[in-house]
Design an enzyme around this catalytic site. Sequence first.
Site, PDB file in Angstrom:
ATOM      1  CD  GLU A 140       9.667  29.342  41.514  1.00 47.51           C
ATOM      2  OE1 GLU A 140      10.621  30.379  40.900  1.00 47.51           O
ATOM      3  OE2 GLU A 140      10.265  28.468  42.094  1.00 47.51           O
ATOM      4  CG  ASP A 153      13.623  24.294  36.948  1.00 46.99           C
ATOM      5  OD1 ASP A 153      13.190  24.230  38.150  1.00 46.99           O
ATOM      6  OD2 ASP A 153      14.550  24.769  36.699  1.00 46.99           O
TER       7      ASP A 153
HETATM    8  O1  FUB Z   1      15.728  26.650  37.911  1.00 49.13           O
HETATM    9  C1  FUB Z   1      15.638  28.178  38.009  1.00 49.13           C
HETATM   10  C2  FUB Z   1      14.334  28.460  38.737  1.00 49.13           C
HETATM   11  O2  FUB Z   1      14.262  27.739  39.924  1.00 49.13           O
HETATM   12  C3  FUB Z   1      13.089  28.037  37.828  1.00 49.13           C
HETATM   13  O3  FUB Z   1      12.958  28.892  36.811  1.00 49.13           O
HETATM   14  C4  FUB Z   1      12.041  27.994  39.173  1.00 49.13           C
HETATM   15  O4  FUB Z   1      11.014  27.339  38.661  1.00 49.13           O
HETATM   16  C5  FUB Z   1      12.936  27.404  40.228  1.00 49.13           C
HETATM   17  O5  FUB Z   1      12.840  25.727  40.071  1.00 49.13           O
END
Ligand code: FUB
Length: 325
Positions: free
Chosen positions: A225, A18
């Site tokens: 997301e 991320d």
């Molecule tokens: O790293 C945890 C979660 O996985 C993140 O919040 C999302 O964007 C995905 O990468």
Amino acid sequence: MRRENERKPLVKHIYTADPSAHVFDGKIYIYPSHDVERDVPDDDDGDQYMMQDYHILSMDNLDAPCVDNGLALSQDDVPWVGQQMWAPDAYYKNGKYYLIFPAKDKEGVFHLGAAVSDVPQGPFTPYDNYIPGSYSIDPAVLVDDDGRVYCYYGGLWGGQLEMWQTGHYDPATPRPAGDDLALGPMFAELAEDATKFLTTPKHLEILDENGAPLKASDEDRRYFEGPWMHKFGGKYYLSYSTGTTHYICYAEGDRPDGPFTYKGRIMEPVLGWTTHHSIVQIDGEWYLFYHDCELSGGVTHERCVKYTKLNIAADGTIETIHPYD
Ligand code: FUB
């Protein structure tokens, strides 16, 4: 011709994911999640992502070694946090650096917290409580040219975004499906010191080429997301992960709060379930920071951050990246 570090794990001694990349004072800083090794089965709620702290990475330039600046913030130091410190971002304002991060509170509900430092690599001092009215995950902050601070956030499934459709947290809320409108990411203006939202958070609209909002069934294009916002030629470019179909896509708008029109795909799927990116201009060129699971041989919660060059045409069109070509 690729750079030596390009499309390779930037650090190998810890798992990272991320990556939110920024240039502060002429140096590259990367704000990643710090993945932990855990022998647990994957589930749709992301229970395998049990991150407990943040380490900020930095590089003097794109060819220099990537340095781990050590512990920047631990969940033990944040009074409201129960568990799972997920994807953060950071911004600079009025001589301070702010780390914005999602985590579950002690009742298991995701919110966004803030922490402050005099230096970009931390350590960061957290506020006692989360940003009032914040929920879900994956904050990304744009400090606009006029100095206003905008926060984009939200993630489906384990990110809990669907659970707030009634205006309060209700885990039983049905997920949009089929012809239901897809849920866009959240948008709010943030106070300069990250203590509160200045506007009521709202969902952003992502429209198709005919001006119709994307539907929940349109999994190749709808938001899942990992929002990011960059500006190019005076326009606003919202990019994000499609989650279930594993693409990084983008949409273009005239205002920071949309509406946005879907434009195309930035990156094809990587090894692993998730990827999550940021887009940053360095020395006049554009770069995509992202993660995959190469370092762990495909373990979905043991990821590694990488970067690659991004080709953006004069009209803002982004060339699709095939990450292993
Ligand atoms: O790293 C945890 C979660 O996985 C993140 O919040 C999302 O964007 C995905 O990468």
